[in-house]
Design a protein around this motif. Structure first.
Motif, short mmCIF file in Angstrom:
data_model
loop_
_atom_site.label_atom_id
_atom_site.label_comp_id
_atom_site.label_asym_id
_atom_site.label_seq_id
_atom_site.Cartn_x
_atom_site.Cartn_y
_atom_site.Cartn_z
N ILE A 29 8.73 9.48 5.69
CA ILE A 29 7.33 9.38 6.12
C ILE A 29 6.85 7.94 6.01
O ILE A 29 6.35 7.36 6.97
N GLY A 30 7.01 7.35 4.85
CA GLY A 30 6.58 5.98 4.64
C GLY A 30 7.32 4.99 5.50
O GLY A 30 6.72 4.06 6.05
N GLY A 31 8.62 5.18 5.64
CA GLY A 31 9.42 4.29 6.48
C GLY A 31 8.99 4.34 7.93
O GLY A 31 8.93 3.31 8.60
N THR A 32 8.66 5.52 8.41
CA THR A 32 8.21 5.67 9.80
C THR A 32 6.85 4.99 9.99
O THR A 32 6.64 4.29 10.98
N ILE A 33 5.94 5.20 9.06
CA ILE A 33 4.63 4.55 9.13
C ILE A 33 4.80 3.03 9.15
O ILE A 33 4.20 2.34 9.97
N LEU A 34 5.63 2.52 8.26
CA LEU A 34 5.85 1.08 8.17
C LEU A 34 6.49 0.54 9.45
O LEU A 34 6.02 -0.45 10.01
N PHE A 35 7.51 1.21 9.92
CA PHE A 35 8.25 0.78 11.11
C PHE A 35 7.33 0.70 12.34
O PHE A 35 7.26 -0.31 13.02
N ILE A 36 6.60 1.75 12.60
CA ILE A 36 5.72 1.79 13.76
C ILE A 36 4.58 0.79 13.61
O ILE A 36 4.24 0.06 14.55
N SER A 37 3.99 0.72 12.44
CA SER A 37 2.88 -0.20 12.21
C SER A 37 3.29 -1.66 12.40
O SER A 37 2.53 -2.45 12.97
N LYS A 58 12.71 9.62 -4.70
CA LYS A 58 12.69 10.72 -5.68
C LYS A 58 11.94 11.93 -5.14
O LYS A 58 12.36 13.07 -5.32
N ASN A 59 10.83 11.69 -4.42
CA ASN A 59 9.98 12.77 -3.90
C ASN A 59 10.26 13.13 -2.45
O ASN A 59 9.48 13.86 -1.83
N ASP A 60 11.35 12.59 -1.90
CA ASP A 60 11.74 12.85 -0.50
C ASP A 60 10.63 12.51 0.49
O ASP A 60 10.37 13.24 1.45
N LYS A 61 9.97 11.37 0.30
CA LYS A 61 8.91 10.93 1.22
C LYS A 61 9.23 9.59 1.86
O LYS A 61 8.38 9.01 2.52
N THR A 96 0.83 -1.21 0.00
CA THR A 96 0.00 0.00 0.00
C THR A 96 0.87 1.26 0.00
O THR A 96 0.63 2.18 -0.79
N LEU A 97 1.87 1.28 0.87
CA LEU A 97 2.76 2.44 0.92
C LEU A 97 3.55 2.59 -0.38
O LEU A 97 3.81 3.71 -0.82
N LEU A 98 3.91 1.47 -1.00
CA LEU A 98 4.60 1.51 -2.29
C LEU A 98 3.69 2.11 -3.35
O LEU A 98 4.12 2.97 -4.14
N SER A 99 2.42 1.71 -3.36
CA SER A 99 1.48 2.25 -4.35
C SER A 99 1.19 3.74 -4.12
O SER A 99 0.86 4.46 -5.05
N LEU A 100 1.32 4.17 -2.87
CA LEU A 100 1.12 5.59 -2.54
C LEU A 100 2.42 6.40 -2.67
O LEU A 100 2.45 7.58 -2.34
N HIS A 101 3.48 5.73 -3.12
CA HIS A 101 4.81 6.35 -3.29
C HIS A 101 5.38 6.89 -1.98
O HIS A 101 6.05 7.91 -1.96
N LEU A 102 5.09 6.17 -0.87
CA LEU A 102 5.65 6.55 0.42
C LEU A 102 6.83 5.66 0.81
O LEU A 102 7.51 5.95 1.79
N VAL A 103 7.04 4.59 0.10
CA VAL A 103 8.26 3.78 0.19
C VAL A 103 8.64 3.41 -1.24
O VAL A 103 7.83 3.51 -2.15
N GLY A 104 9.89 2.99 -1.41
CA GLY A 104 10.34 2.58 -2.73
C GLY A 104 10.99 3.72 -3.50
O GLY A 104 11.19 4.82 -2.98
#
Length: 176
Positions: free
Chosen positions: A44-52, A38-41, A25-33
């Motif tokens: 954000i995605g890594g933190t969401i993934l880590f905590i979750s 490229k977009n400096d996000k 899901t985070l990959l599809s939202l471009h928050l990881v990967g």
């Protein structure tokens, strides 16, 4: 195999599956990967993934211990801890399988795509070529399938053991 063991192993499977689905899901939202880099996000995605991932593991261990207490009517520290260990090992095992599935089948170009994006980002930072090559090699090793599978296994196992110890202290049955 007891009902409790099946419940604990199933919990581990569901925790690992939830982590994988969140990653997708985070990959599809471009928050990881690559796109997140490229977009400096990525932060954000890594933190969401880590905590979750830790919340999923904590909840899975907790629910397995509560289920064990419900079945046995009494939960010793040892039984609670063993229940947590089973969930932790199952989560670690299934997370490795899902990591392999992700990096080898679902997105086999992940590492190559990350390398391309990182090279582009680093080339704009006025680094010497040797520094840039060193950073790219470091990141390529970090994002490799083997390294991610190892992080997944060890991270889930160590965190699961710690959660199991703490939850066992709080959920064990009180002495009469």
């Amino acid at each position: 195999m007891s009902k409790q063991t099946v419940y604990s192993v199933t919990s581990g499977f569901l925790i690992a599956l939830a982590g994988t689905l969140l990653m997708l899901t985070l990959l599809s939202l471009h928050l990881v990967g690559p796109e997140s880099v490229k977009n400096d996000k990525l932060m954000i995605g890594g933190t969401i993934l880590f905590i979750s991932l830790y919340v999923f593991l904590l909840f899975g261990i907790y629910s397995s211990m509560v289920y064990a207490k419900k079945i046995a009517q009494k939960l010793t520290f040892k039984k609670a801890f063993i229940t947590g260990l089973i969930v932790s090992f199952a989560t670690a095992f299934f997370s490795v399988l899902f990591t392999l599935l992700f990096y080898e089948i679902i997105y086999p170009n992940y590492n190559a795509d990350m390398t391309v994006i990182l090279t582009e980002k680093l080339s704009n930072q006025n680094l010497r070529e040797a520094e840039m090559i060193e950073k790219i090699n470091e990141q390529t090793k970090y994002y490799s399938t083997a390294m991610q599978a190892q992080f997944s296994f060890v991270g889930n196992l160590i965190t699961g053991i710690a959660f199991s110890l703490l939850l066992s202290l709080f959920l064990k049955s009180k002495k009469n």
